[in-house]
Design an enzyme around this catalytic site. Sequence first.
Site, PDB file in Angstrom:
ATOM      1  N   GLU A   1     100.855  66.281  35.114  1.00 18.36           N
ATOM      2  CA  GLU A   1      99.962  65.296  34.394  1.00 18.36           C
ATOM      3  C   GLU A   1      99.104  64.669  35.441  1.00 18.36           C
ATOM      4  OE1 GLU A   1     100.231  64.574  31.393  1.00 18.36           O
ATOM      5  OE2 GLU A   1     102.426  65.223  30.809  1.00 18.36           O
TER       6      GLU A   1
ATOM      7  N   GLU B   1      86.751  60.867  38.913  1.00 16.37           N
ATOM      8  CA  GLU B   1      87.880  59.618  38.465  1.00 16.37           C
ATOM      9  C   GLU B   1      87.906  58.485  39.614  1.00 16.37           C
ATOM     10  OE1 GLU B   1      91.928  60.446  38.968  1.00 16.37           O
ATOM     11  OE2 GLU B   1      92.451  59.664  36.916  1.00 16.37           O
TER      12      GLU B   1
HETATM   13  P1  NAD Z   1      99.327  61.059  44.390  1.00 13.36           P
HETATM   14  O1  NAD Z   1      98.930  62.496  43.832  1.00 13.36           O
HETATM   15  O2  NAD Z   1      98.587  60.426  45.822  1.00 13.36           O
HETATM   16  O3  NAD Z   1     100.933  60.950  44.412  1.00 13.36           O
HETATM   17  C1  NAD Z   1     101.796  61.107  43.228  1.00 13.36           C
HETATM   18  C2  NAD Z   1     103.129  61.232  43.898  1.00 13.36           C
HETATM   19  O4  NAD Z   1     103.294  62.444  44.588  1.00 13.36           O
HETATM   20  C3  NAD Z   1     103.524  60.410  44.942  1.00 13.36           C
HETATM   21  O5  NAD Z   1     105.052  60.081  44.566  1.00 13.36           O
HETATM   22  C4  NAD Z   1     103.401  60.839  46.315  1.00 13.36           C
HETATM   23  O6  NAD Z   1     104.187  60.509  47.179  1.00 13.36           O
HETATM   24  C5  NAD Z   1     103.599  62.584  45.938  1.00 13.36           C
HETATM   25  N1  NAD Z   1     102.992  63.489  46.716  1.00 13.36           N
HETATM   26  C6  NAD Z   1     101.854  63.001  47.454  1.00 13.36           C
HETATM   27  N2  NAD Z   1     101.599  64.481  48.391  1.00 13.36           N
HETATM   28  C7  NAD Z   1     102.603  65.333  47.986  1.00 13.36           C
HETATM   29  C8  NAD Z   1     102.671  66.741  48.094  1.00 13.36           C
HETATM   30  N3  NAD Z   1     102.370  67.348  49.226  1.00 13.36           N
HETATM   31  N4  NAD Z   1     103.827  67.301  47.610  1.00 13.36           N
HETATM   32  C9  NAD Z   1     104.606  66.672  46.629  1.00 13.36           C
HETATM   33  N5  NAD Z   1     104.507  65.439  46.127  1.00 13.36           N
HETATM   34  C10 NAD Z   1     103.509  64.766  46.950  1.00 13.36           C
HETATM   35  O7  NAD Z   1      98.812  60.167  43.202  1.00 13.36           O
HETATM   36  P2  NAD Z   1      98.718  58.622  43.267  1.00 13.36           P
HETATM   37  O8  NAD Z   1      97.600  58.218  44.078  1.00 13.36           O
HETATM   38  O9  NAD Z   1     100.326  58.084  43.447  1.00 13.36           O
HETATM   39  O10 NAD Z   1      98.550  58.340  41.695  1.00 13.36           O
HETATM   40  C11 NAD Z   1      97.282  58.306  41.262  1.00 13.36           C
HETATM   41  C12 NAD Z   1      96.801  59.468  40.577  1.00 13.36           C
HETATM   42  O11 NAD Z   1      97.641  59.807  39.421  1.00 13.36           O
HETATM   43  C13 NAD Z   1      95.513  59.540  39.678  1.00 13.36           C
HETATM   44  O12 NAD Z   1      94.697  60.478  39.953  1.00 13.36           O
HETATM   45  C14 NAD Z   1      95.696  59.392  38.157  1.00 13.36           C
HETATM   46  O13 NAD Z   1      94.706  59.741  37.332  1.00 13.36           O
HETATM   47  C15 NAD Z   1      97.054  60.177  38.262  1.00 13.36           C
HETATM   48  N6  NAD Z   1      97.932  59.921  37.217  1.00 13.36           N
HETATM   49  C16 NAD Z   1      98.204  60.893  36.198  1.00 13.36           C
HETATM   50  C17 NAD Z   1      98.692  60.606  35.154  1.00 13.36           C
HETATM   51  C18 NAD Z   1      98.941  61.426  33.739  1.00 13.36           C
HETATM   52  O14 NAD Z   1      99.928  61.235  33.071  1.00 13.36           O
HETATM   53  N7  NAD Z   1      98.113  62.330  33.578  1.00 13.36           N
HETATM   54  C19 NAD Z   1      99.460  59.183  34.874  1.00 13.36           C
HETATM   55  C20 NAD Z   1      99.199  58.384  36.003  1.00 13.36           C
HETATM   56  C21 NAD Z   1      98.606  58.661  37.093  1.00 13.36           C
END
Ligand code: NAD
Length: 472
Positions: A245, A377
């Site tokens: 997602e 975004e």
């Molecule tokens: P992010 O991708 O930086 O982090 C999300 C999660 O992934 C965190 O728990 C982080 O610690 C973990 N993570 C980071 N690097 C990783 C790796 N190499 N391997 C595995 N896990 C890792 O995102 P964010 O900044 O926390 O959230 C914002 C983003 O999330 C935005 O792009 C937003 O659009 C998206 N988002 C999508 C939805 C959806 O349902 N489509 C919902 C909410 C947020």
Amino acid sequence: MRHYPNFYIDGAWVAPVTPKTADVINPATEAVSGTISLGSVADVDNAVAAARRAFPAWSQTSVADRLDLLRAIQAQYSRRMQELGEAVTEEMGAPLSLGCGFHVGLGAGHLQTAIEVLETFKFEEQRGATMILREPIGVCGLITPWNWPLNQVTVKVFPALATGCTMVLKPPQLAPYSAQILAEMIADAGVPAGVFNMVQGQGSVIGAALSKHPQVDMISFTGSEPVGVQISKDAADTVKRVGLELGGKSAWVILDDADMAANVGAATAGMMVNAGQTCSAGSRLLVPNARLEEAVAAATAAANGVTVGDPHGDVGMGPVVSKAQWNIVQGYIQKGLDEGARLIAGGPGRPDGLDKGYYCKPTVFVTTNDTTIAREEIFGPVLVIIGYDDLDHAVAIANDSIFGLGGYVSGRDTDAARSVARRMRTGAVWINGGFDFHAPFGGYKRSGNGREWGAFGFDEYLEIKAISGFGE
Ligand code: NAD
């Protein structure tokens, strides 16, 4: 100050194998609000091993047993809603009314929905002489972001529990508190040892270890597109299922028969909810060119009407989650100005009178769909308005995006609204504010794959087995 030194592994609160702590920053004050432990690969290994051991028994439990657990969690959840909302406000800056309102409400909604779906879900289906079984996929790694921290944990954990999976949850490092409290609830509700495990820490360590782990059968990830890509690569060697997602740049189409002031006002205010940090936010507002100036007036008034400040006060918008996020948002606002977009509300810097905290101004630009602020975004309180000539043009603009998460349509003409909704290349469309916990949620294109919410969310956690020759 909050201190959460322990992880939940194999039915117990345990210290990390190698002690390491990190501060959690309150985005409203920029002060340390508490600490968590940062796990290592050894903690992941322990958690996965516990989940693996618990899987044979949990996967064979009856629906009634799993309903009992979900209802016991629901009793805990109902008791601690205020505490959960306060944790959300402290960890990511949502106004308390939003934290205790929609944030906590979404979690409660997903829990109730999981119960309702489980009550009638068909895990077995006979087709002639063939039996089709839907069986839990196994050990799941659940990786969640900080922006709607409770929503994203609950929309994964409850369907995973309901379908008979065991799991390791990795909450976001920036917003770890609400997940910690939720884990306490699940533990206190009597979840069997090893069924639910939680390890806090860095994504590059804990998330990557889960994605690569040979004993993890599936990863459900919500977060940014680049991390989703990395997880897919990390998971490829072990051929595990990956549900993604990801981000969005959703279009909100205002039809030409709409009450412009009311609908543009609602769309603008909606963009600023959660300081714009919503994956499905309607961040591109598409209005008829013939009524563009009406829309500009309405959006300006609505954006200027959003009060910004201390999330414990009576405000519409708190800070964004972190200094890094504030810098990203400011960079996009400057980019909008540099590329010649017309600024009609907000702009760079903090709102007047707010010298501390990661506050942004509710900002609105009028622009075209080829500018950076219309294509990428932003994940902050920045709305772009784009004019369209007719509905074909509106649909073309809406679909001219690498993302395909959501879409919105507002107006009186039901046929036109339905037609636009059908033609949008997105996983969800909301017409005139429609909302349904049982509707699937997920993205086309680079917004991800798979679907969460309701019965569709159960399918994510199920394998399908065909037994041919089963007999009538
Ligand atoms: P992010 O991708 O930086 O982090 C999300 C999660 O992934 C965190 O728990 C982080 O610690 C973990 N993570 C980071 N690097 C990783 C790796 N190499 N391997 C595995 N896990 C890792 O995102 P964010 O900044 O926390 O959230 C914002 C983003 O999330 C935005 O792009 C937003 O659009 C998206 N988002 C999508 C939805 C959806 O349902 N489509 C919902 C909410 C947020």
